[in-house]
Enzyme design. Sequence first.
Site, PDB file in Angstrom:
ATOM      1  CD  GLU A  68     -43.695   4.662  39.364  1.00  0.00           C
ATOM      2  OE1 GLU A  68     -43.088   4.332  38.317  1.00  0.00           O
ATOM      3  OE2 GLU A  68     -44.267   3.702  40.041  1.00  0.00           O
TER       4      GLU A  68
ATOM      5  CB  SER B 171     -52.622  -0.235  40.341  1.00  0.00           C
ATOM      6  OG  SER B 171     -51.529  -1.060  39.663  1.00  0.00           O
TER       7      SER B 171
ATOM      8  NE  ARG C 156     -46.042  -8.050  37.577  1.00  0.00           N
ATOM      9  CZ  ARG C 156     -45.730  -7.754  38.696  1.00  0.00           C
ATOM     10  NH1 ARG C 156     -45.432  -8.740  39.605  1.00  0.00           N
ATOM     11  NH2 ARG C 156     -45.426  -6.506  39.139  1.00  0.00           N
TER      12      ARG C 156
ATOM     13  CE  LYS D 222     -46.873   4.423  37.427  1.00  0.00           C
ATOM     14  NZ  LYS D 222     -46.475   3.606  36.217  1.00  0.00           N
TER      15      LYS D 222
HETATM   16  P1  13P Z   1     -48.332  -1.014  39.496  1.00  0.00           P
HETATM   17  O1  13P Z   1     -49.652  -0.215  38.625  1.00  0.00           O
HETATM   18  O2  13P Z   1     -48.491  -2.412  39.066  1.00  0.00           O
HETATM   19  O3  13P Z   1     -48.241  -0.452  40.567  1.00  0.00           O
HETATM   20  O4  13P Z   1     -47.360  -0.646  38.273  1.00  0.00           O
HETATM   21  C1  13P Z   1     -46.965   0.670  37.772  1.00  0.00           C
HETATM   22  C2  13P Z   1     -45.672   1.049  37.682  1.00  0.00           C
HETATM   23  O5  13P Z   1     -45.201   1.440  36.573  1.00  0.00           O
HETATM   24  C3  13P Z   1     -44.756   0.715  38.479  1.00  0.00           C
HETATM   25  O6  13P Z   1     -43.447   1.395  38.349  1.00  0.00           O
END
Ligand code: 13P
Length: 332
Positions: free
Chosen positions: A177, A261, A33, A219
């Site tokens: 997630e 996202s 980033r 998530k």
């Molecule tokens: P993004 O919203 O950029 O996908 O990241 C979310 C996240 O926590 C990835 O583990």
Amino acid sequence: MNKKHLESIANKMLEKPKGILAMDESNPTIAKRLASIGVENSESNRRKYRELIVTTPNLSNFISGTILFDETFRQEMSSGVLFIEHLKNIGILPGIKVDKGAKDLSNHENEKITEGLDGLRERLEEYSKLGAKFCKWRAVITIGNKIPSKACIFSNCNALARYASLCQENDLVPIVEPEVLIDGDYTIEKSYEVTKETLECLFHQINIFNIHLPGTVLKPSMVISGNKNNSRADYNQVAEMTIKCLSECLPHELAGIAFLSGGQTDDESTNHLNLMNKKFMELPWRVTFSYARAIQQSALKAWGGIDNNIVKSQEVLINRASLCSKASIGQL
Ligand code: 13P
């Protein structure tokens, strides 16, 4: 396990009209980033960037919790105040990424297994003492030629359930997630099929491990066409197929959903979330965001590593957070 405590934290994380800000990039990810804006990946630059984020005026109007990486969790801001103290002072719950990253899955080309279970109990005890309220563990599922394999889905979902169980033992809310990666030219139907298989496996494991669902946040990725597909499904289709998939797989008792996202554009990530909340008002769970890139990306660019741009960058960030917040109640 204090079930009432877990439920109360999960409800705060999902409070309307807020969502979660993911700023838990591991050092290799934050390096990418920062490189994208020509900034060196040093501890002081990581701190400067993350301080810019958490000192954005009015952030807590739209953000209920932030996910931090270990370094930030223990770090002081330039004022000498710990990041986690600052977050507490402004009414934002501090969370911590506890997985150790996705590593190659043995004997399964192009597939990953998330590691980090060894010693996790001790790490969670420490994070809990230091003030963490919730945790995150990310598993990645790749769609490709003959993949995902059953081995990849099963082993990742089993690890997610074991992680969730250890979190709850330490009164920490697990964010679970399972990310189906957006990379590829696959159709939205394929995404639906793989997401469904993954979520069914995940909730089967979660059930076996007796995870307290009202103290658990999912998530997921959205059901969406691959990013290299030439005729990608539109906003309405993504919203409808995502809710169909979740409705078929998730127990009603789950505290709620906070999407990642996953490489969607800013507009896609907000429009999809908005449509889900606008079209489906009777869902059994709250549906909000836990975005990293879709909140941070434009602010990172606006900053560009230049001190004089901090205020402008914070304006961009709060604008993105505000749009995500509106989308989380279907009022965009
Ligand atoms: P993004 O919203 O950029 O996908 O990241 C979310 C996240 O926590 C990835 O583990």
